[in-house]
Design a protein around this motif. Sequence first.
Motif, PDB file in Angstrom:
ATOM      1  N   LEU A 172       0.853  -1.192   0.000  1.00 49.44           N
ATOM      2  CA  LEU A 172       0.000   0.000   0.000  1.00 49.44           C
ATOM      3  C   LEU A 172       0.893   1.248   0.000  1.00 49.44           C
ATOM      4  N   VAL A 173       0.912   2.014   1.110  1.00 51.23           N
ATOM      5  CA  VAL A 173       1.727   3.245   1.149  1.00 51.23           C
ATOM      6  C   VAL A 173       2.849   3.144   2.185  1.00 51.23           C
ATOM      7  N   PHE A 174       3.136   1.937   2.670  1.00 52.68           N
ATOM      8  CA  PHE A 174       3.913   1.810   3.902  1.00 52.68           C
ATOM      9  C   PHE A 174       5.402   1.497   3.772  1.00 52.68           C
ATOM     10  N   THR A 175       5.949   1.483   2.586  1.00 50.99           N
ATOM     11  CA  THR A 175       7.400   1.354   2.490  1.00 50.99           C
ATOM     12  C   THR A 175       7.959   2.518   1.684  1.00 50.99           C
ATOM     13  N   HIS A 176       9.263   2.546   1.514  1.00 53.06           N
ATOM     14  CA  HIS A 176       9.894   3.750   0.975  1.00 53.06           C
ATOM     15  C   HIS A 176      11.094   3.416   0.114  1.00 53.06           C
ATOM     16  N   ILE A 177      11.384   4.326  -0.808  1.00 52.97           N
ATOM     17  CA  ILE A 177      12.631   4.334  -1.556  1.00 52.97           C
ATOM     18  C   ILE A 177      13.147   5.763  -1.458  1.00 52.97           C
ATOM     19  N   THR A 178      14.382   5.935  -1.072  1.00 53.86           N
ATOM     20  CA  THR A 178      14.937   7.275  -0.943  1.00 53.86           C
ATOM     21  C   THR A 178      16.170   7.422  -1.817  1.00 53.86           C
ATOM     22  N   ALA A 179      16.452   8.672  -2.190  1.00 54.13           N
ATOM     23  CA  ALA A 179      17.646   8.964  -2.981  1.00 54.13           C
ATOM     24  C   ALA A 179      18.273  10.253  -2.467  1.00 54.13           C
ATOM     25  N   ARG A 180      19.591  10.237  -2.284  1.00 52.03           N
ATOM     26  CA  ARG A 180      20.305  11.436  -1.829  1.00 52.03           C
ATOM     27  C   ARG A 180      20.443  12.418  -2.982  1.00 52.03           C
ATOM     28  N   VAL A 181      20.110  13.674  -2.695  1.00 52.04           N
ATOM     29  CA  VAL A 181      20.249  14.738  -3.687  1.00 52.04           C
ATOM     30  C   VAL A 181      21.714  15.178  -3.722  1.00 52.04           C
ATOM     31  N   PRO A 182      22.313  15.318  -4.899  1.00 56.22           N
ATOM     32  CA  PRO A 182      23.713  15.763  -4.975  1.00 56.22           C
ATOM     33  C   PRO A 182      23.911  17.107  -4.277  1.00 56.22           C
ATOM     34  N   GLY A 183      25.052  17.261  -3.631  1.00 57.51           N
ATOM     35  CA  GLY A 183      25.344  18.504  -2.928  1.00 57.51           C
ATOM     36  C   GLY A 183      25.714  18.269  -1.478  1.00 57.51           C
ATOM     37  N   PRO A 184      26.245  19.290  -0.807  1.00 52.24           N
ATOM     38  CA  PRO A 184      26.731  19.145   0.566  1.00 52.24           C
ATOM     39  C   PRO A 184      25.651  19.203   1.634  1.00 52.24           C
ATOM     40  N   GLU A 185      24.409  19.461   1.239  1.00 50.28           N
ATOM     41  CA  GLU A 185      23.353  19.697   2.236  1.00 50.28           C
ATOM     42  C   GLU A 185      22.802  18.420   2.855  1.00 50.28           C
TER      43      GLU A 185
ATOM     44  N   HIS B 149      21.526   6.516   4.984  1.00 50.81           N
ATOM     45  CA  HIS B 149      22.171   7.610   4.251  1.00 50.81           C
ATOM     46  C   HIS B 149      23.251   8.278   5.096  1.00 50.81           C
ATOM     47  N   GLU B 150      22.994   8.397   6.381  1.00 52.06           N
ATOM     48  CA  GLU B 150      23.949   9.035   7.288  1.00 52.06           C
ATOM     49  C   GLU B 150      25.235   8.233   7.401  1.00 52.06           C
ATOM     50  N   ALA B 151      25.115   6.919   7.427  1.00 49.04           N
ATOM     51  CA  ALA B 151      26.281   6.058   7.646  1.00 49.04           C
ATOM     52  C   ALA B 151      27.004   5.676   6.360  1.00 49.04           C
ATOM     53  N   ARG B 152      26.304   5.748   5.233  1.00 50.27           N
ATOM     54  CA  ARG B 152      26.862   5.259   3.980  1.00 50.27           C
ATOM     55  C   ARG B 152      26.906   6.369   2.927  1.00 50.27           C
ATOM     56  N   GLU B 153      28.048   7.011   2.796  1.00 55.95           N
ATOM     57  CA  GLU B 153      28.217   8.056   1.795  1.00 55.95           C
ATOM     58  C   GLU B 153      28.064   7.498   0.381  1.00 55.95           C
ATOM     59  N   ASP B 154      28.305   6.192   0.230  1.00 59.36           N
ATOM     60  CA  ASP B 154      28.190   5.573  -1.091  1.00 59.36           C
ATOM     61  C   ASP B 154      26.741   5.231  -1.444  1.00 59.36           C
TER      62      ASP B 154
ATOM     63  N   VAL C 137      20.902  -1.279  -0.691  1.00 60.68           N
ATOM     64  CA  VAL C 137      21.645  -0.029  -0.789  1.00 60.68           C
ATOM     65  C   VAL C 137      22.332  -0.006  -2.144  1.00 60.68           C
ATOM     66  N   GLY C 138      22.263   1.129  -2.830  1.00 61.68           N
ATOM     67  CA  GLY C 138      22.897   1.207  -4.134  1.00 61.68           C
ATOM     68  C   GLY C 138      23.624   2.516  -4.358  1.00 61.68           C
ATOM     69  N   LYS C 139      24.701   2.463  -5.125  1.00 57.12           N
ATOM     70  CA  LYS C 139      25.406   3.692  -5.514  1.00 57.12           C
ATOM     71  C   LYS C 139      24.547   4.530  -6.454  1.00 57.12           C
ATOM     72  N   THR C 140      23.590   3.877  -7.098  1.00 61.09           N
ATOM     73  CA  THR C 140      22.618   4.552  -7.951  1.00 61.09           C
ATOM     74  C   THR C 140      21.252   3.940  -7.694  1.00 61.09           C
ATOM     75  N   ILE C 141      20.214   4.608  -8.185  1.00 54.84           N
ATOM     76  CA  ILE C 141      18.862   4.060  -8.084  1.00 54.84           C
ATOM     77  C   ILE C 141      18.773   2.752  -8.858  1.00 54.84           C
ATOM     78  N   ALA C 142      19.407   2.706 -10.008  1.00 58.23           N
ATOM     79  CA  ALA C 142      19.403   1.489 -10.820  1.00 58.23           C
ATOM     80  C   ALA C 142      20.043   0.323 -10.081  1.00 58.23           C
ATOM     81  N   ASP C 143      21.151   0.585  -9.383  1.00 60.34           N
ATOM     82  CA  ASP C 143      21.814  -0.475  -8.622  1.00 60.34           C
ATOM     83  C   ASP C 143      20.918  -0.999  -7.510  1.00 60.34           C
ATOM     84  N   ALA C 144      20.279  -0.083  -6.769  1.00 60.07           N
ATOM     85  CA  ALA C 144      19.411  -0.512  -5.672  1.00 60.07           C
ATOM     86  C   ALA C 144      18.241  -1.331  -6.193  1.00 60.07           C
ATOM     87  N   PHE C 145      17.685  -0.938  -7.355  1.00 64.53           N
ATOM     88  CA  PHE C 145      16.555  -1.690  -7.911  1.00 64.53           C
ATOM     89  C   PHE C 145      16.988  -3.076  -8.354  1.00 64.53           C
ATOM     90  N   LEU C 146      18.102  -3.164  -9.087  1.00 56.88           N
ATOM     91  CA  LEU C 146      18.558  -4.474  -9.546  1.00 56.88           C
ATOM     92  C   LEU C 146      18.862  -5.377  -8.356  1.00 56.88           C
TER      93      LEU C 146
END
Length: 258
Positions: A42-55, A104-109, A183-192
Amino acid sequence: MNASTSTETNAVRNAVSAEEWQLRVDLAACYRLVAMHGWSDLVFTHITARVPGPEHHFLINPYGLMFDEITASNLLKIDAQCNKIIDSPYPVNPAGFVIHSAVHEAREDAQCVLHTHTRAGIAVSAQKNGVLPISQQSTFVLGSLAYHGYEGVAIRDDEKARLQANLGRANFLVLRNHGLLTVGKTIADAFLSMYTFENTCQIQIAAQTGGSELTHVDPRIVEGVGHAMKVQTGGLGGSFVWPALIRKLDRTDPGFRQ
């Protein structure tokens, strides 16, 4: 696309960088692909992606929308304290924020973190021995697999440190009695990775229902799985299959680009 949707899409697109917009398109596509494969809860899980930049901003789904409703423009951009950077009428799920922000906090990759609650994934997560080396798919998972014990719905910040420690440098995580995470270096990696993880679990459950004794893959094969995966994808990882997946979505469900 109606006039209202077009205006909203253009407003977000004009407010972000071209790089962020492409990330939004890919993440929205990932949500649609998860829905297409029947992995959503339903609506209860998530996929996140880090936005490029130092923020250290990242994108997450608007809580309350089905995965096949996610678009590039309605994704939420939040900071490490769960504050929305671009205004939206939709909230963020606290449990989703705790798990994903911890990774995301622990894995810069980790550009992308993908979490599911599928029936097969939860079934394997509840098994004492976890993922078994009984299929080719399982060898790719076992080469980079970790486990995290169930602590209830993940709404407490103190769980983050334990989740980070358990994940370590692994790219596949079994959340005991809960589900799967990649966990993926890219969205494509995480999906595969999740495609492989989910198939691993479905195969395991199917094999166990057969009632026969299972044969295990030689451990030496697992040790060499990294090289095997590079050969399979020409060294491109998830990006090898991603263009084909996007073409399929453009044929069947192009709304993710809005």
